[in-house]
Design an enzyme around this catalytic site. Sequence first.
Site, PDB file in Angstrom:
ATOM      1  N   HIS A  13       0.829  -1.209   0.000  1.00 45.90           N
ATOM      2  CA  HIS A  13       0.000   0.000   0.000  1.00 45.90           C
ATOM      3  C   HIS A  13       0.865   1.262   0.000  1.00 45.90           C
ATOM      4  CE1 HIS A  13      -4.064  -1.625   0.170  1.00 45.90           C
ATOM      5  NE2 HIS A  13      -3.567  -2.603   0.905  1.00 45.90           N
TER       6      HIS A  13
ATOM      7  N   GLY B  83      -8.012 -14.472  -7.798  1.00 43.97           N
ATOM      8  CA  GLY B  83      -8.613 -13.808  -6.644  1.00 43.97           C
ATOM      9  C   GLY B  83      -7.833 -13.987  -5.353  1.00 43.97           C
TER      10      GLY B  83
ATOM     11  N   GLY C 165      -4.905 -12.657  -4.638  1.00 37.65           N
ATOM     12  CA  GLY C 165      -3.974 -11.560  -4.371  1.00 37.65           C
ATOM     13  C   GLY C 165      -2.615 -11.815  -4.987  1.00 37.65           C
TER      14      GLY C 165
ATOM     15  N   SER D 276      -2.178 -11.347  -8.234  1.00 35.52           N
ATOM     16  CA  SER D 276      -2.209 -10.498  -9.424  1.00 35.52           C
ATOM     17  C   SER D 276      -2.418 -11.253 -10.724  1.00 35.52           C
ATOM     18  CB  SER D 276      -0.935  -9.660  -9.518  1.00 35.52           C
ATOM     19  OG  SER D 276      -0.949  -8.701  -8.514  1.00 35.52           O
TER      20      SER D 276
ATOM     21  N   SER E 147      -4.944 -10.786 -12.451  1.00 42.94           N
ATOM     22  CA  SER E 147      -5.536  -9.817 -13.390  1.00 42.94           C
ATOM     23  C   SER E 147      -4.463  -8.960 -14.051  1.00 42.94           C
ATOM     24  CB  SER E 147      -6.602  -8.968 -12.714  1.00 42.94           C
ATOM     25  OG  SER E 147      -6.090  -8.366 -11.559  1.00 42.94           O
TER      26      SER E 147
ATOM     27  N   ASP F 191       1.758  -4.056  -9.658  1.00 41.44           N
ATOM     28  CA  ASP F 191       1.498  -5.408 -10.164  1.00 41.44           C
ATOM     29  C   ASP F 191       1.786  -5.508 -11.659  1.00 41.44           C
ATOM     30  OD1 ASP F 191       0.615  -5.671  -7.586  1.00 41.44           O
ATOM     31  OD2 ASP F 191      -1.512  -5.619  -8.104  1.00 41.44           O
TER      32      ASP F 191
ATOM     33  N   TYR G 264     -10.167  -1.392  -0.534  1.00 37.40           N
ATOM     34  CA  TYR G 264      -8.909  -0.925  -1.126  1.00 37.40           C
ATOM     35  C   TYR G 264      -9.057   0.541  -1.560  1.00 37.40           C
ATOM     36  CZ  TYR G 264      -4.914  -0.573  -4.266  1.00 37.40           C
ATOM     37  OH  TYR G 264      -3.753  -0.168  -4.875  1.00 37.40           O
TER      38      TYR G 264
HETATM   39  C1  GLA Z   1      -2.962  -4.327  -5.041  1.00 40.15           C
HETATM   40  C2  GLA Z   1      -2.765  -3.207  -6.066  1.00 40.15           C
HETATM   41  C3  GLA Z   1      -1.338  -2.667  -6.032  1.00 40.15           C
HETATM   42  C4  GLA Z   1      -0.903  -2.316  -4.613  1.00 40.15           C
HETATM   43  C5  GLA Z   1      -1.230  -3.453  -3.646  1.00 40.15           C
HETATM   44  C6  GLA Z   1      -0.993  -3.061  -2.214  1.00 40.15           C
HETATM   45  O1  GLA Z   1      -2.173  -5.434  -5.407  1.00 40.15           O
HETATM   46  O2  GLA Z   1      -3.062  -3.663  -7.361  1.00 40.15           O
HETATM   47  O3  GLA Z   1      -1.212  -1.559  -6.890  1.00 40.15           O
HETATM   48  O4  GLA Z   1      -1.470  -1.111  -4.205  1.00 40.15           O
HETATM   49  O5  GLA Z   1      -2.581  -3.885  -3.755  1.00 40.15           O
HETATM   50  O6  GLA Z   1       0.361  -2.864  -2.006  1.00 40.15           O
END
Ligand code: GLA
Length: 388
Positions: A33, A119, A121, A123, A125, A169, A219
């Site tokens: 974040h 889904g 986390g 990435s 997508s 990501d 988020y």
């Molecule tokens: C998701 C978002 C990223 C980043 C993280 C948290 O993965 O896509 O851009 O903000 O959360 O670090």
Amino acid sequence: MASARAAEAFKARFGTAGRQFSAPGRVNLIGEHVDYNDGVVLPMAIDRRMRVWASPRGGRRLSVVAYDFGEEAELDLDAPVRQTGTWRDYIAGTAFHLEQAGFRLGGASLLIASDIPAGAGLSSSAALEVAVGFALLTLAGHEVDLLALARAGQAAEHNFVGTRCGLMDQFVAAQARAGRAVRLDCRTHAFDLVPVDTTHCAVVVADTGIRHRLATSAYNARRQECELALAALQRRRPTLSSLGDVAPDELEAATAELDPRLARRVRHVVTEIARVEAFAQALASGDWTRAGALLTASHQSLKDDYEASCPELDALAAAAQAIPGCYGARMTGGGFGGCTVSLVASAALETFLRAVPPAYERATGRLARLWVVTPSDGVGEALPTQPE
Ligand code: GLA
């Protein structure tokens, strides 16, 4: 092998072999974040990929098979893009934003298959956006500009998916290299590749199995809180351009007048950015104990100050941290569900993999899935001779 079956499915559906492109999922080691606060992040690509088979087909239509879902869609590059709330939005949105950035695309037949848990986390997508974008740019004869590609994927998330994500990501899916993590300065987009030697220490990703329905809105709410905090701080210091500008020794004074909740958000961002630098140094000197302690401190900060964790992430991180030989563990990615990342001494890996799932199950009644991951390459085309 799943990817051989997907390749055959492409041939059966479109009558030609197609070229194969792929982009990886990622795990963020540390720097959570902070990407949308102009901070520094340290993700690495993992050895799980989004694969795209593609061939040009003239005209301006994309014929897309989502192999894992058994679904198919036709997208018209000349028609206005409509949000559907499905996987189509990532593809249509990325194509739209690549064209907006000046890269004219052509019609194509595509088949997509992935072994990145969706889904969770990790990435998947971003991997989809970057892999499809790379395929479309290459088929259209463009030299791929990896930053523009990452930005098109991010813009697709903002404008067609509804997540106001940072660039981390998509950037790592584009730029990662095997054996390395990517230290990215999100303000300048300067980056360097940091060796991650997994001979003595394994990187283990563990999935809580929690998919929070409200993760996207939570988020976006965190991002908005950062914007509110920045606006309040700028009243006293107009030159401040992001929360990443606040130095650790200014933190207390800077946040003294903020609403306590916003002050905690700022504290997470500022301390997390400092942890990334310390972690990179620990990694460089092979100091796993220090690196692990920083991971655990990051989790605490995300839990207490940023409030981006959830009981299951806390339980899984605690189960990992309790195993002798685990240097540290924390939630990774956006949070509110998804995965943890742990650093585990190789000698303790077997015990770790055996002991964590039952400990997590005792605490939550849920099953955890664990993967030992290795730092992998970013987007590219697989050569026909290259075994996948
Ligand atoms: C998701 C978002 C990223 C980043 C993280 C948290 O993965 O896509 O851009 O903000 O959360 O670090």
